[in-house]
Design a protein around this motif. Sequence first.
Motif, PDB file in Angstrom:
ATOM      1  N   MET A   1       0.845  -1.186   0.000  1.00 26.41           N
ATOM      2  CA  MET A   1       0.000   0.000   0.000  1.00 26.41           C
ATOM      3  C   MET A   1       0.882   1.238   0.000  1.00 26.41           C
ATOM      4  O   MET A   1       1.951   1.243   0.582  1.00 26.41           O
ATOM      5  N   GLY A   2       0.378   2.254  -0.615  1.00 22.00           N
ATOM      6  CA  GLY A   2       1.099   3.517  -0.645  1.00 22.00           C
ATOM      7  C   GLY A   2       0.111   4.666  -0.622  1.00 22.00           C
ATOM      8  O   GLY A   2      -1.025   4.552  -1.088  1.00 22.00           O
ATOM      9  N   TYR A   3       0.556   5.771  -0.073  1.00 23.12           N
ATOM     10  CA  TYR A   3      -0.275   6.959   0.024  1.00 23.12           C
ATOM     11  C   TYR A   3      -0.258   7.675  -1.319  1.00 23.12           C
ATOM     12  O   TYR A   3       0.778   7.782  -1.965  1.00 23.12           O
ATOM     13  N   VAL A   4      -1.424   8.146  -1.757  1.00 21.23           N
ATOM     14  CA  VAL A   4      -1.527   8.865  -3.019  1.00 21.23           C
ATOM     15  C   VAL A   4      -2.331  10.143  -2.843  1.00 21.23           C
ATOM     16  O   VAL A   4      -3.171  10.260  -1.949  1.00 21.23           O
ATOM     17  N   LEU A   5      -2.053  11.076  -3.714  1.00 20.53           N
ATOM     18  CA  LEU A   5      -2.804  12.315  -3.828  1.00 20.53           C
ATOM     19  C   LEU A   5      -3.393  12.335  -5.228  1.00 20.53           C
ATOM     20  O   LEU A   5      -2.666  12.138  -6.207  1.00 20.53           O
ATOM     21  N   LEU A   6      -4.702  12.502  -5.339  1.00 19.60           N
ATOM     22  CA  LEU A   6      -5.363  12.567  -6.629  1.00 19.60           C
ATOM     23  C   LEU A   6      -6.016  13.935  -6.750  1.00 19.60           C
ATOM     24  O   LEU A   6      -6.797  14.333  -5.885  1.00 19.60           O
ATOM     25  N   ILE A   7      -5.640  14.655  -7.797  1.00 18.13           N
ATOM     26  CA  ILE A   7      -6.200  15.989  -8.038  1.00 18.13           C
ATOM     27  C   ILE A   7      -6.747  16.041  -9.456  1.00 18.13           C
ATOM     28  O   ILE A   7      -6.274  15.323 -10.339  1.00 18.13           O
ATOM     29  N   TYR A   8      -7.736  16.877  -9.656  1.00 17.32           N
ATOM     30  CA  TYR A   8      -8.310  16.983 -10.992  1.00 17.32           C
ATOM     31  C   TYR A   8      -8.842  18.381 -11.247  1.00 17.32           C
ATOM     32  O   TYR A   8      -9.168  19.127 -10.321  1.00 17.32           O
ATOM     33  N   ASP A   9      -8.884  18.706 -12.532  1.00 22.64           N
ATOM     34  CA  ASP A   9      -9.441  19.976 -13.002  1.00 22.64           C
ATOM     35  C   ASP A   9     -10.362  19.621 -14.162  1.00 22.64           C
ATOM     36  O   ASP A   9      -9.891  19.305 -15.258  1.00 22.64           O
ATOM     37  N   GLU A  39      -4.785   5.672   0.880  1.00 21.42           N
ATOM     38  CA  GLU A  39      -3.907   4.521   0.640  1.00 21.42           C
ATOM     39  C   GLU A  39      -4.465   3.662  -0.488  1.00 21.42           C
ATOM     40  O   GLU A  39      -5.637   3.280  -0.450  1.00 21.42           O
ATOM     41  N   LEU A  40      -3.624   3.372  -1.470  1.00 19.12           N
ATOM     42  CA  LEU A  40      -3.982   2.460  -2.555  1.00 19.12           C
ATOM     43  C   LEU A  40      -2.748   1.651  -2.932  1.00 19.12           C
ATOM     44  O   LEU A  40      -1.651   2.210  -3.018  1.00 19.12           O
ATOM     45  N   ASP A  41      -2.943   0.351  -3.192  1.00 19.43           N
ATOM     46  CA  ASP A  41      -1.807  -0.417  -3.698  1.00 19.43           C
ATOM     47  C   ASP A  41      -1.695  -0.177  -5.211  1.00 19.43           C
ATOM     48  O   ASP A  41      -2.545   0.474  -5.824  1.00 19.43           O
ATOM     49  N   ARG A  42      -0.635  -0.694  -5.786  1.00 21.31           N
ATOM     50  CA  ARG A  42      -0.344  -0.432  -7.197  1.00 21.31           C
ATOM     51  C   ARG A  42      -1.481  -0.875  -8.125  1.00 21.31           C
ATOM     52  O   ARG A  42      -1.868  -0.143  -9.041  1.00 21.31           O
ATOM     53  N   ASN A  43      -2.029  -2.056  -7.887  1.00 17.94           N
ATOM     54  CA  ASN A  43      -3.113  -2.549  -8.734  1.00 17.94           C
ATOM     55  C   ASN A  43      -4.349  -1.664  -8.653  1.00 17.94           C
ATOM     56  O   ASN A  43      -4.992  -1.386  -9.670  1.00 17.94           O
ATOM     57  N   ARG A  44      -4.696  -1.250  -7.441  1.00 20.19           N
ATOM     58  CA  ARG A  44      -5.869  -0.377  -7.271  1.00 20.19           C
ATOM     59  C   ARG A  44      -5.640   0.988  -7.922  1.00 20.19           C
ATOM     60  O   ARG A  44      -6.564   1.583  -8.463  1.00 20.19           O
ATOM     61  N   LYS A  59     -14.210  14.199 -22.852  1.00 13.34           N
ATOM     62  CA  LYS A  59     -14.491  15.517 -22.263  1.00 13.34           C
ATOM     63  C   LYS A  59     -13.186  16.186 -21.827  1.00 13.34           C
ATOM     64  O   LYS A  59     -12.205  15.516 -21.514  1.00 13.34           O
ATOM     65  N   GLU A  60     -13.216  17.508 -21.765  1.00 12.46           N
ATOM     66  CA  GLU A  60     -12.046  18.268 -21.328  1.00 12.46           C
ATOM     67  C   GLU A  60     -11.761  17.983 -19.861  1.00 12.46           C
ATOM     68  O   GLU A  60     -12.683  17.899 -19.050  1.00 12.46           O
ATOM     69  N   GLY A  61     -10.493  17.840 -19.514  1.00 14.74           N
ATOM     70  CA  GLY A  61     -10.149  17.644 -18.115  1.00 14.74           C
ATOM     71  C   GLY A  61      -8.740  17.134 -17.930  1.00 14.74           C
ATOM     72  O   GLY A  61      -8.067  16.728 -18.877  1.00 14.74           O
ATOM     73  N   ASN A  62      -8.312  17.169 -16.687  1.00 17.60           N
ATOM     74  CA  ASN A  62      -6.982  16.717 -16.307  1.00 17.60           C
ATOM     75  C   ASN A  62      -7.112  16.019 -14.957  1.00 17.60           C
ATOM     76  O   ASN A  62      -7.678  16.579 -14.017  1.00 17.60           O
ATOM     77  N   ILE A  63      -6.588  14.803 -14.880  1.00 15.93           N
ATOM     78  CA  ILE A  63      -6.606  14.029 -13.635  1.00 15.93           C
ATOM     79  C   ILE A  63      -5.183  13.588 -13.356  1.00 15.93           C
ATOM     80  O   ILE A  63      -4.526  13.032 -14.233  1.00 15.93           O
ATOM     81  N   ARG A  64      -4.708  13.836 -12.147  1.00 11.63           N
ATOM     82  CA  ARG A  64      -3.341  13.454 -11.782  1.00 11.63           C
ATOM     83  C   ARG A  64      -3.376  12.643 -10.495  1.00 11.63           C
ATOM     84  O   ARG A  64      -3.951  13.075  -9.493  1.00 11.63           O
ATOM     85  N   LEU A  65      -2.745  11.480 -10.534  1.00 16.14           N
ATOM     86  CA  LEU A  65      -2.599  10.650  -9.352  1.00 16.14           C
ATOM     87  C   LEU A  65      -1.111  10.626  -9.011  1.00 16.14           C
ATOM     88  O   LEU A  65      -0.293  10.179  -9.810  1.00 16.14           O
ATOM     89  N   GLN A  66      -0.765  11.135  -7.847  1.00 11.48           N
ATOM     90  CA  GLN A  66       0.630  11.290  -7.443  1.00 11.48           C
ATOM     91  C   GLN A  66       0.917  10.468  -6.190  1.00 11.48           C
ATOM     92  O   GLN A  66       0.370  10.762  -5.134  1.00 11.48           O
ATOM     93  N   PRO A  67       1.769   9.443  -6.312  1.00 11.70           N
ATOM     94  CA  PRO A  67       2.203   8.742  -5.102  1.00 11.70           C
ATOM     95  C   PRO A  67       3.020   9.688  -4.217  1.00 11.70           C
ATOM     96  O   PRO A  67       3.743  10.546  -4.719  1.00 11.70           O
ATOM     97  N   THR A  70       6.503   8.023   2.258  1.00  6.59           N
ATOM     98  CA  THR A  70       6.286   8.188   3.693  1.00  6.59           C
ATOM     99  C   THR A  70       7.088   9.356   4.255  1.00  6.59           C
ATOM    100  O   THR A  70       6.591  10.131   5.074  1.00  6.59           O
ATOM    101  N   ARG A  71       8.316   9.501   3.794  1.00  7.41           N
ATOM    102  CA  ARG A  71       9.177  10.588   4.287  1.00  7.41           C
ATOM    103  C   ARG A  71       8.580  11.948   3.937  1.00  7.41           C
ATOM    104  O   ARG A  71       8.496  12.839   4.791  1.00  7.41           O
ATOM    105  N   ASP A  72       8.147  12.115   2.680  1.00  7.81           N
ATOM    106  CA  ASP A  72       7.550  13.393   2.281  1.00  7.81           C
ATOM    107  C   ASP A  72       6.209  13.624   2.967  1.00  7.81           C
ATOM    108  O   ASP A  72       5.873  14.751   3.322  1.00  7.81           O
ATOM    109  N   LEU A  73       5.449  12.571   3.175  1.00 10.11           N
ATOM    110  CA  LEU A  73       4.168  12.695   3.865  1.00 10.11           C
ATOM    111  C   LEU A  73       4.372  13.209   5.288  1.00 10.11           C
ATOM    112  O   LEU A  73       3.606  14.033   5.776  1.00 10.11           O
ATOM    113  N   ALA A  74       5.430  12.756   5.938  1.00  6.39           N
ATOM    114  CA  ALA A  74       5.728  13.193   7.304  1.00  6.39           C
ATOM    115  C   ALA A  74       6.084  14.676   7.354  1.00  6.39           C
ATOM    116  O   ALA A  74       5.931  15.324   8.390  1.00  6.39           O
ATOM    117  N   LEU A  75       6.543  15.234   6.227  1.00  2.81           N
ATOM    118  CA  LEU A  75       6.933  16.653   6.174  1.00  2.81           C
ATOM    119  C   LEU A  75       5.782  17.572   5.781  1.00  2.81           C
ATOM    120  O   LEU A  75       5.935  18.785   5.757  1.00  2.81           O
TER     121      LEU A  75
END
Length: 84
Positions: A1-9, A39-44, A59-67, A70-75
């Motif tokens: 599992m890994g922490y991800v940030l998903l943003i979209y416009d 938290e999502l694993d690689r397959n998910r 349709k127009e849009g932008n979706i970004r999923l950024q892993p 842990t070190r950066d998450l702590a900061l």
Amino acid sequence: MGYVLLIYDIPDDGIRHKISERCKDYGLSRIQYSAFAGELDRNRREELMLRLKKTLGRKEGNIRLQPVCTRDLALAKEVVVEPS
């Protein structure tokens, strides 16, 4: 599992709503209007991005999923001001 940030416009209200519902379906939590995290694993992650791509279609849009490691998450820092 890994922490991800998903943003979209995405300008289309209906598509934007469907994208947010898909994020919730995968257990991500809304952290801002067009941003989810969790938290999502690689397959998910791959599965979610395929579903989001299909939902967006041509349709127009932008979706970004950024892993986020842990070190950066702590900061991470956040400023929150609640309404009076």
